[in-house]
Design a protein around this motif. Structure first.
Motif, mmCIF file in Angstrom:
data_model
loop_
_atom_site.group_PDB
_atom_site.id
_atom_site.type_symbol
_atom_site.label_atom_id
_atom_site.label_comp_id
_atom_site.label_asym_id
_atom_site.label_seq_id
_atom_site.Cartn_x
_atom_site.Cartn_y
_atom_site.Cartn_z
ATOM 1 N N MET A 48 0.843 -1.180 0.000
ATOM 2 C CA MET A 48 0.000 0.000 0.000
ATOM 3 C C MET A 48 0.886 1.241 0.000
ATOM 4 N N ILE A 49 0.605 2.147 -0.880
ATOM 5 C CA ILE A 49 1.356 3.388 -0.972
ATOM 6 C C ILE A 49 0.563 4.476 -0.263
ATOM 7 N N VAL A 50 1.217 5.146 0.674
ATOM 8 C CA VAL A 50 0.591 6.239 1.415
ATOM 9 C C VAL A 50 1.255 7.532 0.956
ATOM 10 N N PRO A 51 0.489 8.435 0.350
ATOM 11 C CA PRO A 51 1.098 9.675 -0.143
ATOM 12 C C PRO A 51 1.479 10.632 0.983
ATOM 13 N N ILE A 52 2.616 11.272 0.805
ATOM 14 C CA ILE A 52 3.080 12.317 1.725
ATOM 15 C C ILE A 52 3.079 13.609 0.929
ATOM 16 N N LYS A 53 2.309 14.593 1.395
ATOM 17 C CA LYS A 53 2.133 15.833 0.649
ATOM 18 C C LYS A 53 2.662 17.022 1.433
ATOM 19 N N ARG A 54 2.966 18.042 0.692
ATOM 20 C CA ARG A 54 3.404 19.304 1.275
ATOM 21 C C ARG A 54 2.236 20.275 1.204
ATOM 22 N N ASP A 55 1.924 20.898 2.324
ATOM 23 C CA ASP A 55 0.781 21.805 2.384
ATOM 24 C C ASP A 55 1.256 23.176 2.862
ATOM 25 N N GLY A 56 1.577 24.070 1.949
ATOM 26 C CA GLY A 56 2.002 25.422 2.315
ATOM 27 C C GLY A 56 3.428 25.441 2.846
ATOM 28 N N ASN A 57 3.683 26.367 3.759
ATOM 29 C CA ASN A 57 5.022 26.525 4.335
ATOM 30 C C ASN A 57 5.311 25.405 5.329
ATOM 31 N N ILE A 58 6.545 24.955 5.317
ATOM 32 C CA ILE A 58 6.977 23.929 6.260
ATOM 33 C C ILE A 58 7.811 24.613 7.338
ATOM 34 N N GLU A 59 7.423 24.408 8.593
ATOM 35 C CA GLU A 59 8.142 25.015 9.712
ATOM 36 C C GLU A 59 9.436 24.255 9.983
ATOM 37 N N THR A 60 10.380 24.920 10.628
ATOM 38 C CA THR A 60 11.613 24.283 11.062
ATOM 39 C C THR A 60 11.576 24.177 12.583
ATOM 40 N N TRP A 61 11.717 22.957 13.079
ATOM 41 C CA TRP A 61 11.666 22.700 14.513
ATOM 42 C C TRP A 61 13.017 22.184 14.989
ATOM 43 N N ALA A 62 13.165 22.111 16.314
ATOM 44 C CA ALA A 62 14.339 21.510 16.941
ATOM 45 C C ALA A 62 13.844 20.562 18.046
ATOM 46 N N ILE A 63 14.639 19.569 18.328
ATOM 47 C CA ILE A 63 14.333 18.615 19.388
ATOM 48 C C ILE A 63 15.132 19.022 20.624
ATOM 49 N N ILE A 64 14.521 18.913 21.787
ATOM 50 C CA ILE A 64 15.247 19.134 23.042
ATOM 51 C C ILE A 64 15.575 17.761 23.611
#
Length: 118
Positions: free
Chosen positions: A1-17
């Motif tokens: 099964m193929i699950v589509p991954i889409k881009r919706d507008g601006n992508i935020e940049t996060w960081a992990i603590i």
């Protein structure tokens, strides 16, 4: 099964603590809304995390492989010819994680100067 991954507008940049050890809380009704501490950066870019009466000094590390934060969406479709309801699952990219803030040293207590009584 193929699950589509889409881009919706601006992508935020996060960081992990990344903390070493455990955080212990009192019993809380909604732990998702709990404030853990304050995150600050020095003028030179060193991250400082203040939790209660403790301060942690960390460093910023670039991840070798960036991580994606995905948001799952279900789209229910009604197929009239087959008389069957199918669910289409899609993932939207919410953010990309390129760095982590690493706090691996022991917390230092914040000491205040308390005058001695005579």
């Amino acid at each position: 099964m193929i699950v589509p991954i889409k881009r919706d507008g601006n992508i935020e940049t996060w960081a992990i603590i990344d903390l070493q050890g455990d955080l212990k809380f009192e019993t809380i009704d909604n732990p998702g809304d709990q404030l853990i501490g304050d995150l600050h950066f020095t003028k030179t870019g060193v991250p400082i995390l203040i939790i209660g009466i403790h301060v942690l000094y960390g460093k910023e590390v670039i991840l070798d492989k960036p991580l994606l934060v995905l948001e799952k969406h279900h789209d229910k479709r009604d197929e009239t010819m087959e008389e069957e309801t199918t669910t289409k699952t899609e993932y939207f990219v919410k953010a990309i994680v390129r760095k982590k803030l690493l706090f691996k040293s022991r917390p230092k207590p914040i000491v205040t100067n308390v005058p001695k009584s005579c």
